[in-house]
Each structure stands twice: as C-alpha cells, then as structure tokens.
Design a protein around this motif. Structure first.
Motif, PDB file in Angstrom:
ATOM      1  N   VAL A   1      -0.794  16.026  -0.648  1.00 30.90           N
ATOM      2  CA  VAL A   1      -0.197  14.713  -0.412  1.00 30.90           C
ATOM      3  C   VAL A   1      -0.516  14.224   0.992  1.00 30.90           C
ATOM      4  O   VAL A   1      -0.619  13.012   1.237  1.00 30.90           O
ATOM      5  CB  VAL A   1       1.322  14.743  -0.660  1.00 30.90           C
ATOM      6  CG1 VAL A   1       2.071  15.431   0.488  1.00 30.90           C
ATOM      7  CG2 VAL A   1       1.858  13.321  -0.843  1.00 30.90           C
TER       8      VAL A   1
ATOM      9  N   ARG B   1       2.827   6.852  -6.724  1.00 37.30           N
ATOM     10  CA  ARG B   1       1.779   7.635  -7.371  1.00 37.30           C
ATOM     11  C   ARG B   1       1.739   9.088  -6.919  1.00 37.30           C
ATOM     12  O   ARG B   1       1.576  10.004  -7.736  1.00 37.30           O
ATOM     13  CB  ARG B   1       0.423   6.964  -7.079  1.00 37.30           C
ATOM     14  CG  ARG B   1      -0.771   7.620  -7.752  1.00 37.30           C
ATOM     15  CD  ARG B   1      -2.059   6.882  -7.435  1.00 37.30           C
ATOM     16  NE  ARG B   1      -2.390   6.938  -6.010  1.00 37.30           N
ATOM     17  CZ  ARG B   1      -2.264   5.926  -5.155  1.00 37.30           C
ATOM     18  NH1 ARG B   1      -1.803   4.756  -5.568  1.00 37.30           N
ATOM     19  NH2 ARG B   1      -2.592   6.071  -3.883  1.00 37.30           N
ATOM     20  N   GLU B   2       1.906   9.331  -5.610  1.00 37.92           N
ATOM     21  CA  GLU B   2       1.667  10.658  -5.057  1.00 37.92           C
ATOM     22  C   GLU B   2       2.934  11.413  -4.632  1.00 37.92           C
ATOM     23  O   GLU B   2       2.902  12.637  -4.513  1.00 37.92           O
ATOM     24  CB  GLU B   2       0.741  10.543  -3.826  1.00 37.92           C
ATOM     25  CG  GLU B   2      -0.577   9.847  -4.078  1.00 37.92           C
ATOM     26  CD  GLU B   2      -1.545  10.689  -4.905  1.00 37.92           C
ATOM     27  OE1 GLU B   2      -1.275  11.892  -5.089  1.00 37.92           O
ATOM     28  OE2 GLU B   2      -2.558  10.136  -5.352  1.00 37.92           O
TER      29      GLU B   2
ATOM     30  N   CYS C   1      -5.281   6.819   2.034  1.00 29.70           N
ATOM     31  CA  CYS C   1      -4.730   5.463   1.894  1.00 29.70           C
ATOM     32  C   CYS C   1      -4.550   4.770   3.243  1.00 29.70           C
ATOM     33  O   CYS C   1      -4.095   3.616   3.298  1.00 29.70           O
ATOM     34  CB  CYS C   1      -3.377   5.519   1.187  1.00 29.70           C
ATOM     35  SG  CYS C   1      -3.451   5.979  -0.548  1.00 29.70           S
TER      36      CYS C   1
ATOM     37  N   LEU D   1       0.830  -1.201   0.000  1.00 35.15           N
ATOM     38  CA  LEU D   1       0.000   0.000   0.000  1.00 35.15           C
ATOM     39  C   LEU D   1       0.869   1.257   0.000  1.00 35.15           C
ATOM     40  O   LEU D   1       0.643   2.194  -0.776  1.00 35.15           O
ATOM     41  CB  LEU D   1      -0.911  -0.016   1.229  1.00 35.15           C
ATOM     42  CG  LEU D   1      -1.833   1.185   1.436  1.00 35.15           C
ATOM     43  CD1 LEU D   1      -2.868   1.244   0.325  1.00 35.15           C
ATOM     44  CD2 LEU D   1      -2.513   1.100   2.802  1.00 35.15           C
ATOM     45  N   ALA D   2       1.879   1.262   0.866  1.00 36.23           N
ATOM     46  CA  ALA D   2       2.759   2.426   0.970  1.00 36.23           C
ATOM     47  C   ALA D   2       3.550   2.648  -0.316  1.00 36.23           C
ATOM     48  O   ALA D   2       3.705   3.783  -0.777  1.00 36.23           O
ATOM     49  CB  ALA D   2       3.715   2.251   2.152  1.00 36.23           C
TER      50      ALA D   2
ATOM     51  N   SER E   1       2.751   1.781  -3.359  1.00 37.78           N
ATOM     52  CA  SER E   1       1.850   2.288  -4.397  1.00 37.78           C
ATOM     53  C   SER E   1       1.585   3.776  -4.198  1.00 37.78           C
ATOM     54  O   SER E   1       1.629   4.565  -5.157  1.00 37.78           O
ATOM     55  CB  SER E   1       0.536   1.502  -4.361  1.00 37.78           C
ATOM     56  OG  SER E   1      -0.390   2.034  -5.278  1.00 37.78           O
ATOM     57  N   PHE E   2       1.340   4.174  -2.965  1.00 42.16           N
ATOM     58  CA  PHE E   2       1.111   5.584  -2.664  1.00 42.16           C
ATOM     59  C   PHE E   2       2.333   6.429  -3.012  1.00 42.16           C
ATOM     60  O   PHE E   2       2.221   7.479  -3.642  1.00 42.16           O
ATOM     61  CB  PHE E   2       0.764   5.738  -1.177  1.00 42.16           C
ATOM     62  CG  PHE E   2       0.943   7.139  -0.661  1.00 42.16           C
ATOM     63  CD1 PHE E   2      -0.006   8.116  -0.925  1.00 42.16           C
ATOM     64  CD2 PHE E   2       2.065   7.489   0.091  1.00 42.16           C
ATOM     65  CE1 PHE E   2       0.159   9.411  -0.458  1.00 42.16           C
ATOM     66  CE2 PHE E   2       2.236   8.775   0.564  1.00 42.16           C
ATOM     67  CZ  PHE E   2       1.281   9.742   0.286  1.00 42.16           C
TER      68      PHE E   2
ATOM     69  N   LEU F   1      -2.503   5.848   5.712  1.00 44.65           N
ATOM     70  CA  LEU F   1      -1.094   5.909   6.113  1.00 44.65           C
ATOM     71  C   LEU F   1      -0.837   6.877   7.255  1.00 44.65           C
ATOM     72  O   LEU F   1       0.280   6.918   7.780  1.00 44.65           O
ATOM     73  CB  LEU F   1      -0.230   6.298   4.912  1.00 44.65           C
ATOM     74  CG  LEU F   1      -0.301   5.367   3.700  1.00 44.65           C
ATOM     75  CD1 LEU F   1       0.550   5.908   2.557  1.00 44.65           C
ATOM     76  CD2 LEU F   1       0.133   3.961   4.068  1.00 44.65           C
TER      77      LEU F   1
ATOM     78  N   ALA G   1      -3.910  12.749   0.623  1.00 47.04           N
ATOM     79  CA  ALA G   1      -3.817  11.489  -0.115  1.00 47.04           C
ATOM     80  C   ALA G   1      -3.275  10.378   0.767  1.00 47.04           C
ATOM     81  O   ALA G   1      -3.735   9.228   0.699  1.00 47.04           O
ATOM     82  CB  ALA G   1      -2.925  11.670  -1.354  1.00 47.04           C
ATOM     83  N   ALA G   2      -2.307  10.705   1.600  1.00 48.13           N
ATOM     84  CA  ALA G   2      -1.769   9.704   2.529  1.00 48.13           C
ATOM     85  C   ALA G   2      -2.837   9.240   3.505  1.00 48.13           C
ATOM     86  O   ALA G   2      -2.942   8.046   3.823  1.00 48.13           O
ATOM     87  CB  ALA G   2      -0.574  10.286   3.281  1.00 48.13           C
TER      88      ALA G   2
END
Length: 386
Positions: A42, A23-24, A49, A16-17, A19-20, A51, A45-46
């Motif tokens: 960001v 992407r971000e 997800c 997951l991390a 991918s984030f 995070l 966005a975190a």
C-alpha cells in the motif's frame, strides 16, 4: 463570508486520495488488523498515485509542495474509512522523519533516504521513548559514543511506531553533557546494521494494524555522517520540529472526530426506537448540536494554524494548544457517538468501535495532554504567552 480553506487543486487531490483509499486501503483494513501489520504494497501504491513525498524536493523524487493542506486532505480521507493506523504510520514518514531530513539532513542523507520514502520503498521510524522514561525526554539513557570509526550506539527504545517494519530509524541518544545536563544528538540507523535488533511487536488497545515495537542497540556502529543536524543539539532540533508533529496529531484528532460524527448521523437517522428515529429524540439532537459546534470551532482554529505553519510562523506553544484541545475533543466526540450507537457501538463491525480504541492514544502520543498544558503554563508564567 470566510474564505474557503481548500482550493480547487486540493479538491482535485481529494478525488485522487479518495479513489486510492477506496481501492487500496478500505478493502484491506480487516486483514491489516488481523496481521497487526500494514502491507508494504500500500505504500508503493500510494507513491504511484503521487500521495507520498509531498514536501520532498523534486530532485529527490517528491512533489516539492510544502503546502500542508494536501496532507490534511489525505488524513481526512483515511479517517473517513477508519484507517487511523495507516494515517498515523504515514505521518511518521511524511511529517516527522522526512521533515528532519529536509530541514537538517545532509545532501548525502537526503539522496540516500528521501527518494525511497517518496517511492514507498522505505519506511522510517523515530526512536525517542524509552522504557521507564515516558514524556521525560531528558531522562533518556541511550548513548552514542563518537570514535574514529563512527558512532557506537547502545540502549533500548520502546513504543516505536513503524518499529517492526522500518528500514531506517532516526534515533535520539545522549552524546555528552554540558554543565551537568545531558546533551542529545540524532542519528540515522539503518535497520540492517549489525547489533540492531527488534524486540516484541507490542499488542495495543487500538491501532492494531500499526506495528509498534521495542528496539535494541547493542554496540551498533554507524558512520560519522549518520549525525542529523549538530552534535549535542538534538533536543533543540526536536523542539524545532514539534510544531508540525503536534499539528499533525491535532489534525488527525479533528478528522477522526468528524468521521465519527458522520457515521453517527447516518446511524441515528436510520435507526428507530420507541416508534421514532434516534435523531428525533431531543437529547440526541442537543448532544449532536454540541458536538458539531465544538468540531466546527476546532476546525476553524486548526485551519488558521495550518496557514501559520505554511507561512513558517507556527510556534511550539501554539501547537501544544492545538494538540491537547483537538485530541481531547476527539475523545469526547467518539465516546458520545459510540453511546448513540447503543449496543452496536460495541461491535467491531461498526467503525465507531474501532475508532473508540484507535483514538485513545491521541492524548498520549507526541506528548500527553498534561505535558501540553505544562508547556503552555510555563509560557504563561514567564509572560511569553496569553
């Protein structure tokens, strides 16, 4: 065979991390450096997800998971792409300010600030350092005077991470004396408070995307319930939180060293000189063997300390050992890796160049290497450590 530090749930979290980050974060690194500011989007966005707010109780919008290994995973993934500035900024929110709120904050303080931090809507900073004071926290001159209306705060702070963009600042200030020694307290100060102002966003050697600023407090009035913890116990509270803060810095040192080695191994395997790969020179192989061994040994040590932190048994002196060792190791590794890149190591387009500048503050921030050794040395002199 040593049991694996990470479990399946941590591996899933890493996916997951990663991918984030891909992407971000990675696409925005150059822009953030140019802007000298990490985009607020960001953070959101975190949070989307999952995070952020890992240790924050579920009732305040967090995951309610105190296992620090998840934070270790995220730090590694950010280091992998050279996002040291964002990793450092996150640590202020996730490891430091949220820690004070979770452990010492009132229910009202927790309700007001923790949900926003977990949602990526609130960025926090902690203000201890002052002009001319450095690592001598007892020399702080900022004051907070208690009145019938609240606390009146005056003074200046500098080198404040997230200082240019934060929504709330946890401020350490003098609130009295006892037997001729200053007593400190911790206060939460929203940055829209009258009398609060920001000075320069400081231009630094590295971590360009991370906003580090001067903060000024000119008769800033905050309510009495802005006090975090007990009045006059600020230094004690700071000391109690130091194990996590210093382990956080140590882990960023380890992750940064591992990332530098990974980039360098890719480079020396592909780059040729005098008819052979750089890695085929004996000196290169020997130096890499030394560095890899030091990093592996350091990882084993820090993994043990993370387990002790999770169990509630990590003390400040042991964390000081970890902090100075891992950050000094990071300096040695990054310097050696840059050298192996030759002239390309000096070019900003290579991550090792940015890492070289970003890493330099690690032996200074959170207490210098010299202060860490002094802490350890005092324990040895007192017969309390071996």
């Amino acid at each position: 065979m040593r049991e694996s530090f990470y479990q399946e749930s941590h591996d899933d979290f890493r996916d997951l991390a990663r991918s984030f980050v891909s992407r971000e974060v990675e696409p925005n690194l150059e822009k953030w450096d140019e802007d000298r500011l990490i985009g607020r989007e960001v953070w959101r966005a975190a949070a989307a997800c999952g995070l952020l707010g890992l240790r924050t109780p579920e009732e305040y919008g967090g995951a309610g998971v105190p296992d620090y290994r998840y934070r270790c995973v995220l730090t590694e993934e950010l280091s992998r792409v050279g996002a040291a500035a964002f990793a450092s900024s996150l640590a202020i929110n996730e490891d430091i300010v949220s820690g004070y709120l979770i452990n010492l904050g009132s229910a009202d303080q927790q309700r007001r600030w923790l949900p926003g931090m977990a949602e990526g809507e609130v960025v926090a900073s902690i203000a201890m350092s002052e002009p001319g004071v450095g690592s001598d926290l007892r020399g702080m001159s900022a004051t907070a005077t208690r009145t019938a209306d609240g606390w009146v705060l005056n003074g200046a702070k500098t080198f404040i991470t997230n200082g240019g963009s934060s929504d709330v600042v946890l401020v350490a200030a003098r609130t009295g004396e006892h037997e001729g020694r200053p007593r400190f307290s911790l206060l939460l100060v929203p940055t829209d408070s009258p009398g609060f102002s920001r000075g320069r966003t400081l231009r630094k050697l590295g971590l360009h995307a991370q906003d580090t600023a001067e903060l000024f407090f000119d008769d800033v009035v905050v309510p009495l319930d802005s006090l975090v913890g007990e009045q006059g116990r600020g230094f004690h509270h700071l000391t109690h939180q130091l194990p996590l803060e210093r382990l956080s810095i140590a882990w960023r040192g380890l992750a940064g060293a591992e990332a530098a080695l990974s980039w360098t191994l890719d480079y020396v395997r592909a780059r040729t000189a005098f008819g052979q790969r750089i890695i085929d020179f004996q000196h290169t192989r020997f130096r890499l063997a030394e560095l890899v061994t030091e990093v592996d040994v350091t990882r084993a040590y820090l993994e043990n300390l993370v387990s002790r932190l999770n169990a509630g048994h990590l003390d400040a002196t042991t964390a000081a050992k970890a902090k100075w060792w891992a950050t000094e190791l990071q300096q040695r590794v990054v310097t050696a890796c840059l050298q192996m890149h030759g002239g390309y190591g000096y070019m900003d387009e290579y991550p090792i160049a940015r890492a070289f500048a970003d890493a330099r503050v690690q032996t200074i921030v959170g207490g210098t290497t010299e202060i860490m050794k002094e802490i350890i040395g005092r324990e040895l002199a007192a017969g309390r450590s071996t």
